[in-house]
Design a protein around this motif. Structure first.
Motif, PDB file in Angstrom:
ATOM      1  N   PRO A 168       4.024  -0.552  -8.583  1.00 50.58           N
ATOM      2  CA  PRO A 168       3.152  -1.722  -8.590  1.00 50.58           C
ATOM      3  C   PRO A 168       3.481  -2.666  -7.442  1.00 50.58           C
ATOM      4  CG  PRO A 168       4.898  -2.008 -10.190  1.00 50.58           C
ATOM      5  CD  PRO A 168       5.049  -0.606  -9.654  1.00 50.58           C
ATOM      6  N   PRO A 169       2.579  -3.582  -7.108  1.00 56.01           N
ATOM      7  CA  PRO A 169       2.863  -4.572  -6.060  1.00 56.01           C
ATOM      8  C   PRO A 169       4.089  -5.410  -6.417  1.00 56.01           C
ATOM      9  CG  PRO A 169       0.543  -4.590  -6.662  1.00 56.01           C
ATOM     10  CD  PRO A 169       1.227  -3.749  -7.675  1.00 56.01           C
ATOM     11  N   ALA A 170       4.871  -5.715  -5.417  1.00 53.84           N
ATOM     12  CA  ALA A 170       6.076  -6.518  -5.624  1.00 53.84           C
ATOM     13  C   ALA A 170       6.385  -7.259  -4.336  1.00 53.84           C
ATOM     14  CB  ALA A 170       7.254  -5.637  -6.024  1.00 53.84           C
ATOM     15  N   ARG A 227      14.070  -6.004   1.556  1.00 55.47           N
ATOM     16  CA  ARG A 227      14.696  -5.524   0.324  1.00 55.47           C
ATOM     17  C   ARG A 227      13.645  -4.780  -0.487  1.00 55.47           C
ATOM     18  NH1 ARG A 227      17.816 -10.917  -1.692  1.00 55.47           N
ATOM     19  NH2 ARG A 227      15.647 -11.619  -1.626  1.00 55.47           N
ATOM     20  N   TRP A 228      13.900  -3.516  -0.759  1.00 55.47           N
ATOM     21  CA  TRP A 228      12.939  -2.654  -1.435  1.00 55.47           C
ATOM     22  C   TRP A 228      13.266  -2.519  -2.914  1.00 55.47           C
ATOM     23  CZ3 TRP A 228       8.871  -1.678   1.485  1.00 55.47           C
ATOM     24  CH2 TRP A 228       9.030  -1.751   2.874  1.00 55.47           C
ATOM     25  N   PRO A 229      12.296  -2.094  -3.721  1.00 52.59           N
ATOM     26  CA  PRO A 229      12.590  -1.858  -5.143  1.00 52.59           C
ATOM     27  C   PRO A 229      13.706  -0.837  -5.318  1.00 52.59           C
ATOM     28  CG  PRO A 229      10.223  -1.834  -4.742  1.00 52.59           C
ATOM     29  CD  PRO A 229      10.874  -1.876  -3.396  1.00 52.59           C
ATOM     30  N   ASP A 230      14.394  -0.895  -6.437  1.00 48.15           N
ATOM     31  CA  ASP A 230      15.480   0.036  -6.717  1.00 48.15           C
ATOM     32  C   ASP A 230      15.002   1.474  -6.577  1.00 48.15           C
ATOM     33  OD1 ASP A 230      17.123  -2.084  -7.233  1.00 48.15           O
ATOM     34  OD2 ASP A 230      16.994  -1.924  -9.417  1.00 48.15           O
ATOM     35  N   GLY A 231      15.811   2.273  -5.917  1.00 48.71           N
ATOM     36  CA  GLY A 231      15.488   3.680  -5.765  1.00 48.71           C
ATOM     37  C   GLY A 231      14.558   3.999  -4.619  1.00 48.71           C
ATOM     38  N   GLN A 251       0.831  -1.203   0.000  1.00 50.84           N
ATOM     39  CA  GLN A 251       0.000   0.000   0.000  1.00 50.84           C
ATOM     40  C   GLN A 251       0.867   1.255   0.000  1.00 50.84           C
ATOM     41  OE1 GLN A 251      -2.556  -0.775   3.478  1.00 50.84           O
ATOM     42  NE2 GLN A 251      -4.276  -0.826   2.063  1.00 50.84           N
ATOM     43  N   ALA A 252       1.932   1.233   0.796  1.00 48.47           N
ATOM     44  CA  ALA A 252       2.829   2.388   0.842  1.00 48.47           C
ATOM     45  C   ALA A 252       3.528   2.588  -0.502  1.00 48.47           C
ATOM     46  CB  ALA A 252       3.851   2.207   1.959  1.00 48.47           C
ATOM     47  N   LEU A 253       3.981   1.495  -1.124  1.00 49.83           N
ATOM     48  CA  LEU A 253       4.622   1.594  -2.431  1.00 49.83           C
ATOM     49  C   LEU A 253       3.648   2.140  -3.480  1.00 49.83           C
ATOM     50  CD1 LEU A 253       6.661  -1.733  -2.439  1.00 49.83           C
ATOM     51  CD2 LEU A 253       7.608   0.575  -2.384  1.00 49.83           C
ATOM     52  N   ALA A 254       2.376   1.776  -3.364  1.00 50.36           N
ATOM     53  CA  ALA A 254       1.371   2.317  -4.282  1.00 50.36           C
ATOM     54  C   ALA A 254       1.288   3.828  -4.148  1.00 50.36           C
ATOM     55  CB  ALA A 254       0.014   1.682  -4.018  1.00 50.36           C
ATOM     56  N   GLY A 255       1.544   4.329  -2.941  1.00 57.44           N
ATOM     57  CA  GLY A 255       1.560   5.774  -2.728  1.00 57.44           C
ATOM     58  C   GLY A 255       2.678   6.469  -3.477  1.00 57.44           C
TER      59      GLY A 255
END
Length: 213
Positions: free
Chosen positions: A60-62, A73-77, A52-56
Motif C-alpha cells: 500500500p502507499p506509504a 527509508r523503505w518499508p520492512d523487507g 507506484q513501484a511499491l504497488a508493483g
C-alpha cells in the motif's frame, strides 16, 4: 526506460514530467516545507514513482522519508532506490535484492573539469578508447552514482569516486571493482558490483542490483 536495465524481480516506475495529481504524505510535506519549487517537484514526483513501484510489489502507499543521511527509508523487507534529473524521475524496489542502485542523467558531456574529479587515470584512458555517439564521461559518472547507492545501505559510509574502478562495456553492461574493503554480504567480503546501462530519450540511466543467493 529504467525497467529495461532491471531484472524481472525488481518493480519500477518512472515519470518524464511532474504529474499534477502527485501528492505527499504530511510527514513528507514537512521534509520539503522550506524547499525551492524545483526541489519540491523532484521530491514529490520521485515519491509518486516510489509508491507506484511499491504497488508493483503489492504494497500500500506509504511515506518514503529520508534517513539521517538523506537516503530513502523503505518499508520492512524492501530494498529500493530513487533517482531524478531534469525531465526524469524514477524509483525501483524489490523484496529479493540485498541492495540496488539506480541513476539517471542528461545524455550530455560532463561540465568542464568534472571528469578529472570523478575518474581514475585508468578510467579516463579507457574512455578515450571508446567511440560512437555515447557521452561516456556522463555514463561513467552515472555508473559511479548507482554503485554508491548500492554500496551505502550495506556499508553505511561514504564511497568516494576514487574508491571504485568502473569498466564500461559498449554492450550495455559495466563492472565496478571496489578499491577499498567492502562489507560482508552472506558471509563473504563484497569486492564489486555488476550493472547495466542504457541511453534513450536524451538520458543515460544505470542500474546495479545484487540479489539474495
Amino acid at each position: 526506460m529504467i525497467e529495461r536495465i532491471l531484472p524481472p524481480w525488481v518493480a519500477s516506475a518512472e515519470a518524464f514530467h511532474d504529474p499534477p495529481g502527485a501528492a505527499l504524505f504530511p510527514a513528507e510535506e514537512a521534509v520539503v516545507a522550506g524547499a525551492v519549487d524545483k526541489r519540491r517537484r523532484e521530491f514529490t514526483t520521485a515519491r509518486h514513482c516510489a509508491r507506484q513501484a511499491l504497488a508493483g510489489l503489492g504494497l500500500p502507499p506509504a511515506p518514503i522519508l529520508p534517513d539521517e543521511h538523506g537516503a530513502p527509508r523503505w518499508p520492512d523487507g524492501v530494498m529500493g532506490a530513487i533517482t531524478h534529473c531534469a525531465g526524469y524521475r524514477a524509483a525501483a524496489v524489490s523484496r529479493k535484492a540485498v541492495t540496488l542502485g539506480i541513476d539517471a542523467e542528461p545524455h550530455e558531456r560532463l561540465p568542464e573539469g568534472v571528469l578529472q574529479t570523478i575518474a581514475l587515470d585508468e578510467e579516463r584512458a579507457a574512455l578515450a578508447r571508446l567511440g560512437g555517439r555515447i557521452h561516456w564521461d556522463r555514463l561513467l559518472f552515472s555508473a559511479k552514482e548507482s554503485v554508491y547507492k548500492a554500496w551505502f545501505p550495506l556499508a553505511r559510509r561514504w564511497l568516494g569516486f576514487e574508491e571504485a574502478h568502473i569498466t564500461l562495456d559498449p554492450s550495455g553492461v559495466f563492472t565496478a571493482r571496489l578499491l577499498v574493503p567492502g562489507p560482508q554480504v552472506a558471509g563473504r567480503r563484497l569486492t564489486g558490483f555488476t550493472g547495466r546501462w542504457i541511453v534513450a530519450d536524451g538520458l543515460v540511466a544505470t542500474a546495479v542490483t545484487l540479489p539474495f543467493e
